[in-house]
Design an enzyme around this catalytic site. Structure first.
Site, PDB file in Angstrom:
ATOM      1  CD  GLN A  45     -28.327  16.033 -20.229  1.00 20.50           C
ATOM      2  OE1 GLN A  45     -29.209  16.129 -20.867  1.00 20.50           O
ATOM      3  NE2 GLN A  45     -27.263  15.418 -20.395  1.00 20.50           N
ATOM      4  CG  ASP A 101     -33.631  11.017 -22.061  1.00 18.97           C
ATOM      5  OD1 ASP A 101     -32.828  11.227 -23.011  1.00 18.97           O
ATOM      6  OD2 ASP A 101     -33.457  11.837 -21.179  1.00 18.97           O
ATOM      7  CE  LYS A 145     -29.476  16.010 -24.885  1.00 15.16           C
ATOM      8  NZ  LYS A 145     -29.565  15.161 -23.483  1.00 15.16           N
TER       9      LYS A 145
END
Ligand code: GUN
Length: 283
Positions: A97, A120, A53
């Site tokens: 995460q 997200d 990422k």
């Protein structure tokens, strides 16, 4: 017949070129889109994901910060970091995460992220926005699947889409996105009585279970479009999806491979969401 392979790497390259151009346009206005990636602990797969990422941000001109913390970090300290990132004007997107260590309540952490920075798309405000058709951030994996369907010019109106899997991250948002495009949607899951009876009726199938061999050639209608969200290992340790690719490829009209299908699209849509967060903040 051998299905057309929807190449997630090629589509990602194309979309990332567009992202890079929009990033430059925003930078010319004095705003550099910024993503904060927070990793707690040393989960091996998560380490790879966050590295990818951050690398994708660098490649497309976005600013990124990677914050790594010991697995012993307290929930309160993590919540305080999220609160600080919410206030940081150089950060437009925050990604914590998952999975988090067991002593940290992931739901609480996600809800602490400002919905304006929830790139997200996991916050309940984002889920509610998707459900009601209001502006908000869409979860990256199903959003990437929608872009793949768009890339082949697929018209969803009136089609029957079957989603296998009901997670908050993929299955449920996927079903809502397909519904928004006027597909008739069926969600199948571990308690579905006859999966094959459902998938045989499908024009589009999204497999998002996390178990290999969930969808085989005998379970699909000739010409169906098959998107494979699975990320598994076969007996030889090779990466594979939920779909029996070799068999299904002979019956489907379009199929996504693993690797090189949905996977790269997930990161690409994270870049798109972060860019959009920055564009919204600058307007
Ligand atoms: N863990 C596995 N995939 C994801 C993702 O897309 N976002 C976050 N935050 N954690 C993940």
């Amino acid at each position: 017949m051998s299905a057309h392979i929807i190449d997630g790497n090629a589509l990602s390259r194309q979309l990332r070129t567009e992202v890079a151009a929009r990033v430059q346009a925003l930078k010319a206005k004095g705003v550099t889109p910024g993503l904060a990636v927070v990793l707690v602990g040393d989960h091996p797969a998560s380490q790879v994901y966050v590295r990818n990422k951050v690398k994708a941000c660098e490649d497309t001109g976005l600013h990124s910060v990677l914050e790594k913390y010991e697995a012993s970090m307290s929930e309160a300290t993590l919540l305080a970091r999220v609160a600080a990132l919410n206030q940081d004007p150089s950060i437009h997107g925050i990604l914590v995460q998952l999975p988090l260590p067991d002593h940290i309540d992931a739901h609480k952490v996600i809800e602490a992220i400002s919905p304006a920075k929830d790139v997200d798309g996991f916050h309940m405000a984002s889920a509610g926005a998707l459900m009601t058709g209001m502006p908000g951030f869409w979860p990256c994996t199903p959003y990437g699947c929608m872009k793949m369907l768009e890339s082949i010019g697929y018209e969803l109106r009136g089609k029957h889409a079957v989603v296998i899997g009901r997670s908050n991250i993929v299955g449920k948002p996927m079903a809502l996105m397909l519904l928004q495009k006027n597909a008739t949607v069926t969600i199948c899951h571990s308690a579905t009585a006859d999966l094959k009876a459902m998938t045989l009726q499908a024009d589009v199938i999204v497999a998002a279970v996390g178990k290999r061999g969930v969808l085989t050639a005998d379970m699909i209608k000739p010409g169906a479009v098959v998107l494979d969200v699975g990320m598994n290992r076969n007996d030889q340790g090779k990466l594979c999806g939920d779909v029996d690719f070799a068999g299904v490829q002979q019956v489907a009209s379009h199929i996504t491979p693993v690797p090189g299908g949905v996977g790269p699209m997930t990161i690409t849509m994270l870049l798109v969401n972060t860019l959009e967060a920055a564009e919204r903040a600058s307007n």
